[in-house]
Design a protein around this motif. Structure first.
Motif, mmCIF file in Angstrom:
data_model
loop_
_atom_site.group_PDB
_atom_site.id
_atom_site.type_symbol
_atom_site.label_atom_id
_atom_site.label_comp_id
_atom_site.label_asym_id
_atom_site.label_seq_id
_atom_site.Cartn_x
_atom_site.Cartn_y
_atom_site.Cartn_z
ATOM 1 N N HIS A 9 -19.199 -32.023 -105.323
ATOM 2 C CA HIS A 9 -18.330 -31.661 -104.156
ATOM 3 C C HIS A 9 -18.384 -32.642 -103.149
ATOM 4 O O HIS A 9 -19.622 -32.699 -102.611
ATOM 5 N N VAL A 10 -17.495 -32.946 -102.787
ATOM 6 C CA VAL A 10 -17.428 -34.518 -101.952
ATOM 7 C C VAL A 10 -16.712 -34.374 -100.718
ATOM 8 O O VAL A 10 -15.461 -34.058 -100.526
ATOM 9 N N ARG A 11 -17.314 -34.741 -99.578
ATOM 10 C CA ARG A 11 -16.568 -34.903 -98.153
ATOM 11 C C ARG A 11 -16.612 -36.704 -98.067
ATOM 12 O O ARG A 11 -17.547 -37.242 -97.835
ATOM 13 N N VAL A 12 -15.613 -37.190 -98.206
ATOM 14 C CA VAL A 12 -15.503 -38.546 -98.348
ATOM 15 C C VAL A 12 -15.296 -39.150 -96.764
ATOM 16 O O VAL A 12 -14.648 -38.630 -95.958
ATOM 17 N N THR A 13 -16.405 -39.913 -96.469
ATOM 18 C CA THR A 13 -16.380 -40.345 -94.861
ATOM 19 C C THR A 13 -16.074 -41.897 -94.827
ATOM 20 O O THR A 13 -15.788 -42.396 -93.721
ATOM 21 N N ASP A 14 -15.984 -42.503 -95.900
ATOM 22 C CA ASP A 14 -15.517 -43.966 -95.825
ATOM 23 C C ASP A 14 -14.369 -44.059 -96.993
ATOM 24 O O ASP A 14 -14.529 -44.390 -98.098
ATOM 25 N N PRO A 15 -12.905 -43.843 -96.496
ATOM 26 C CA PRO A 15 -11.952 -43.730 -97.508
ATOM 27 C C PRO A 15 -11.737 -45.076 -98.027
ATOM 28 O O PRO A 15 -11.142 -45.422 -99.092
ATOM 29 N N ASP A 16 -11.962 -46.404 -97.317
ATOM 30 C CA ASP A 16 -11.820 -47.572 -97.889
ATOM 31 C C ASP A 16 -12.870 -48.101 -99.030
ATOM 32 O O ASP A 16 -12.686 -48.696 -99.915
ATOM 33 N N GLY A 17 -14.075 -47.394 -99.036
ATOM 34 C CA GLY A 17 -15.411 -47.821 -99.620
ATOM 35 C C GLY A 17 -15.090 -46.826 -100.985
ATOM 36 O O GLY A 17 -15.606 -47.442 -102.259
ATOM 37 N N TYR A 18 -14.886 -45.652 -100.896
ATOM 38 C CA TYR A 18 -14.955 -44.588 -101.919
ATOM 39 C C TYR A 18 -14.326 -45.228 -103.397
ATOM 40 O O TYR A 18 -14.963 -44.774 -104.298
ATOM 41 N N PRO A 19 -13.078 -45.601 -103.075
ATOM 42 C CA PRO A 19 -12.423 -45.968 -104.567
ATOM 43 C C PRO A 19 -13.410 -46.887 -105.470
ATOM 44 O O PRO A 19 -13.314 -47.004 -106.673
ATOM 45 N N GLU A 20 -14.268 -47.715 -104.796
ATOM 46 C CA GLU A 20 -15.128 -48.542 -105.616
ATOM 47 C C GLU A 20 -16.433 -47.769 -106.421
ATOM 48 O O GLU A 20 -16.291 -48.036 -107.755
ATOM 49 N N TYR A 21 -16.535 -46.666 -105.967
ATOM 50 C CA TYR A 21 -17.636 -45.617 -106.748
ATOM 51 C C TYR A 21 -16.796 -45.081 -107.759
ATOM 52 O O TYR A 21 -17.130 -45.057 -108.907
#
Length: 96
Positions: A9-21
């Motif tokens: 269950h994830v709340r993305v706080t950095d939408p620019d960095g998350y795709p790398e994960y």
């Protein structure tokens, strides 16, 4: 033998960095036999805290799910997730 699952269950706080994960974790989970059965998509939270993003990865067993989560390559990728999101990760055994 019951299946194993990693549930996030994830709340993305950095939408620019998350795709790398996402780019890094996918082949690691698949290498351990993981199959993404829920990944993002529409959701509602009628009770509890809204996290925004939900992921369910199915494995052939609980031990396989745990091995994927404990994989050093995954733990390296998870550092990115931890920097870009608030999350709860759950390992659970399914029913027969």
């Amino acid at each position: 033998m019951p299946k194993g699952y990693i549930i996030g269950h994830v709340r993305v706080t950095d939408p620019d960095g998350y795709p790398e994960y996402v780019r890094l974790d996918t082949p690691i989970m698949e290498r351990h036999g993981g199959r993404f059965i829920v990944r993002g998509g529409r959701s509602e939270t009628p009770e509890g805290a809204e996290m925004g993003r939900h992921v369910v990865i199915e494995f052939d067993s609980f031990d396989a799910a745990k091995a994927a989560y404990d994989d050093p390559d995954y733990q390296e990728a998870a550092r990115i997730r931890r920097a870009c999101a608030e999350s709860t990760m759950i390992l659970v055994e399914g029913t027969d």
